[in-house]
Design a protein around this motif. Structure first.
Motif, PDB file in Angstrom:
ATOM      1  N   LEU A 120      -7.322   0.335  11.774  1.00  0.00           N
ATOM      2  CA  LEU A 120      -5.990  -0.076  11.083  1.00  0.00           C
ATOM      3  C   LEU A 120      -6.370  -0.789   9.672  1.00  0.00           C
ATOM      4  CD1 LEU A 120      -3.666  -0.894  13.982  1.00  0.00           C
ATOM      5  CD2 LEU A 120      -3.179   0.741  12.529  1.00  0.00           C
ATOM      6  N   VAL A 121      -7.522  -1.831  10.056  1.00  0.00           N
ATOM      7  CA  VAL A 121      -7.889  -2.467   8.757  1.00  0.00           C
ATOM      8  C   VAL A 121      -8.464  -1.707   7.674  1.00  0.00           C
ATOM      9  CG1 VAL A 121      -9.623  -4.282   7.883  1.00  0.00           C
ATOM     10  CG2 VAL A 121      -8.295  -4.579  10.180  1.00  0.00           C
ATOM     11  N   GLU A 122      -9.266  -0.851   7.993  1.00  0.00           N
ATOM     12  CA  GLU A 122      -9.820   0.180   7.156  1.00  0.00           C
ATOM     13  C   GLU A 122      -8.711   1.020   6.482  1.00  0.00           C
ATOM     14  OE1 GLU A 122     -12.649   1.535   4.624  1.00  0.00           O
ATOM     15  OE2 GLU A 122     -12.966  -0.251   5.920  1.00  0.00           O
ATOM     16  N   PHE A 123      -7.953   1.394   7.097  1.00  0.00           N
ATOM     17  CA  PHE A 123      -6.661   2.148   6.498  1.00  0.00           C
ATOM     18  C   PHE A 123      -5.932   1.279   5.681  1.00  0.00           C
ATOM     19  CE2 PHE A 123      -2.447   4.108   6.701  1.00  0.00           C
ATOM     20  CZ  PHE A 123      -2.641   5.281   6.701  1.00  0.00           C
ATOM     21  N   LEU A 124      -5.649   0.255   6.125  1.00  0.00           N
ATOM     22  CA  LEU A 124      -4.977  -0.675   4.916  1.00  0.00           C
ATOM     23  C   LEU A 124      -6.058  -0.764   3.851  1.00  0.00           C
ATOM     24  CD1 LEU A 124      -3.767  -3.542   7.493  1.00  0.00           C
ATOM     25  CD2 LEU A 124      -2.239  -1.757   6.352  1.00  0.00           C
ATOM     26  N   VAL A 125      -7.242  -1.103   3.783  1.00  0.00           N
ATOM     27  CA  VAL A 125      -8.158  -1.132   2.926  1.00  0.00           C
ATOM     28  C   VAL A 125      -8.056   0.094   1.916  1.00  0.00           C
ATOM     29  CG1 VAL A 125     -10.236  -1.319   2.142  1.00  0.00           C
ATOM     30  CG2 VAL A 125      -9.481  -2.914   3.870  1.00  0.00           C
ATOM     31  N   GLN A 126      -8.293   1.048   2.481  1.00  0.00           N
ATOM     32  CA  GLN A 126      -8.288   2.323   1.805  1.00  0.00           C
ATOM     33  C   GLN A 126      -6.898   2.733   1.219  1.00  0.00           C
ATOM     34  OE1 GLN A 126     -11.155   3.972   0.908  1.00  0.00           O
ATOM     35  NE2 GLN A 126     -12.178   2.630   2.003  1.00  0.00           N
ATOM     36  N   SER A 127      -5.846   2.405   1.769  1.00  0.00           N
ATOM     37  CA  SER A 127      -4.539   2.682   1.077  1.00  0.00           C
ATOM     38  C   SER A 127      -4.323   1.695  -0.064  1.00  0.00           C
ATOM     39  CB  SER A 127      -3.406   2.413   2.204  1.00  0.00           C
ATOM     40  OG  SER A 127      -3.204   1.036   2.754  1.00  0.00           O
ATOM     41  N   CYS A 128      -4.744   0.462  -0.260  1.00  0.00           N
ATOM     42  CA  CYS A 128      -4.996  -0.376  -1.084  1.00  0.00           C
ATOM     43  C   CYS A 128      -5.756   0.301  -2.374  1.00  0.00           C
ATOM     44  CB  CYS A 128      -5.216  -1.710  -0.993  1.00  0.00           C
ATOM     45  SG  CYS A 128      -4.079  -2.636   0.109  1.00  0.00           S
ATOM     46  N   ARG A 129      -6.818   0.977  -1.891  1.00  0.00           N
ATOM     47  CA  ARG A 129      -7.544   1.560  -3.166  1.00  0.00           C
ATOM     48  C   ARG A 129      -7.410   2.667  -3.674  1.00  0.00           C
ATOM     49  NH1 ARG A 129     -13.633   0.092   0.066  1.00  0.00           N
ATOM     50  NH2 ARG A 129     -13.326  -2.092  -0.609  1.00  0.00           N
ATOM     51  N   ARG A 130      -6.663   3.652  -2.762  1.00  0.00           N
ATOM     52  CA  ARG A 130      -6.441   4.909  -3.137  1.00  0.00           C
ATOM     53  C   ARG A 130      -4.824   5.324  -3.203  1.00  0.00           C
ATOM     54  NH1 ARG A 130     -10.389   8.368  -3.218  1.00  0.00           N
ATOM     55  NH2 ARG A 130      -8.994  10.259  -2.213  1.00  0.00           N
ATOM     56  N   CYS A 131      -4.162   4.562  -4.028  1.00  0.00           N
ATOM     57  CA  CYS A 131      -2.705   4.684  -4.156  1.00  0.00           C
ATOM     58  C   CYS A 131      -2.629   6.087  -4.814  1.00  0.00           C
ATOM     59  CB  CYS A 131      -2.138   3.631  -4.795  1.00  0.00           C
ATOM     60  SG  CYS A 131      -1.700   2.466  -3.776  1.00  0.00           S
ATOM     61  N   ARG A 132      -1.489   6.748  -4.302  1.00  0.00           N
ATOM     62  CA  ARG A 132      -1.063   8.057  -4.862  1.00  0.00           C
ATOM     63  C   ARG A 132      -0.410   7.743  -6.293  1.00  0.00           C
ATOM     64  NH1 ARG A 132       2.312  11.981  -1.216  1.00  0.00           N
ATOM     65  NH2 ARG A 132       3.471  10.027  -1.340  1.00  0.00           N
ATOM     66  N   THR A 133      -0.744   8.616  -7.315  1.00  0.00           N
ATOM     67  CA  THR A 133       0.046   8.015  -8.734  1.00  0.00           C
ATOM     68  C   THR A 133       0.898   9.439  -8.978  1.00  0.00           C
ATOM     69  OG1 THR A 133      -1.848   9.210  -9.897  1.00  0.00           O
ATOM     70  CG2 THR A 133      -1.841   6.636  -9.618  1.00  0.00           C
ATOM     71  N   ALA A 134       2.119   8.946  -9.373  1.00  0.00           N
ATOM     72  CA  ALA A 134       3.157  10.071  -9.325  1.00  0.00           C
ATOM     73  C   ALA A 134       2.910  10.671 -10.902  1.00  0.00           C
ATOM     74  CB  ALA A 134       4.445   9.292  -9.275  1.00  0.00           C
TER      75      ALA A 134
END
Length: 188
Positions: free
Chosen positions: A174-188
């Motif tokens: 879960l922590v790694e998922f949170l870290v990666q979601s902060c680093r790799r946001c989808r851009t519209a």
């Protein structure tokens, strides 16, 4: 010869990257993480400066919770977390919250107690609580990630299934998922 604590140390964390992320170009690496102490006025005396904890919890969003209420959570977090020396991220996905909070132990005790009483959260489960030397979410009083900004490839790499069965994810994942979601946001 100087004492060992006179040497400026760099701390590093070893991150185990899930197999699916390796296909996206990630690998197991040592990432230098500079030490960052919490403000002295909010650190309990018995823990000393620099000793902090990370608390990870999941909760079900209350029925009918809307975007305005989620943004209200973030506004409250920004107002209280910065002065208290707390950092973290809140993920809202498929009606679930996953949150990591970092800061002094006593402050986290107060925060989780308030969150347990918050009617916007139901079925709260603390998934982990551990001491840490460095912050993963440094500089973020409270980052927010929602389904709209999480890259679909990241969801696939972590084995995400609709409904977000959080019980299938150990706390470290879960922590790694949170870290990666902060680093790799989808851009519209």
């Amino acid at each position: 010869m100087g004492r060992h604590d006179d040497i400026p140390w760099q701390h590093a964390t070893r991150t185990r990257i899930p197999h699916g992320l390796r296909t996206l170009g990630f690998s197991d690496v040592d990432r230098p993480v500079p030490p960052q102490a919490a403000p002295p006025e909010v650190v309990p005396p018995e823990t000393g400066p620099g000793l902090m904890e990370r608390l990870v919890y999941v909760s079900r969003a209350a029925q009918g919770l809307d975007a305005g209420q989620i943004y209200a959570i973030i506004r409250q977090a920004h107002a209280g977390n910065g002065p208290a020396g707390v950092t973290g991220v809140l993920l809202f996905l498929d009606g679930w919250f996953v949150q990591a909070l970092e800061g002094p132990a006593r402050t986290l005790d107060a925060w989780i107690s308030r969150i347990r009483q918050d009617p916007r959260h139901a079925a709260l489960q603390v998934r982990s609580r551990e001491r840490m030397l460095t912050r993963v979410f440094a500089g973020q009083p409270m980052a927010l990630r929602t389904r709209a900004c999480v890259d679909a490839r990241l969801l696939e790499a972590f084995g995400y299934r609709p409904g977000f069965p959080v019980g299938a994810f150990p706390a470290d994942v879960l922590v790694e998922f949170l870290v990666q979601s902060c680093r790799r946001c989808r851009t519209a």
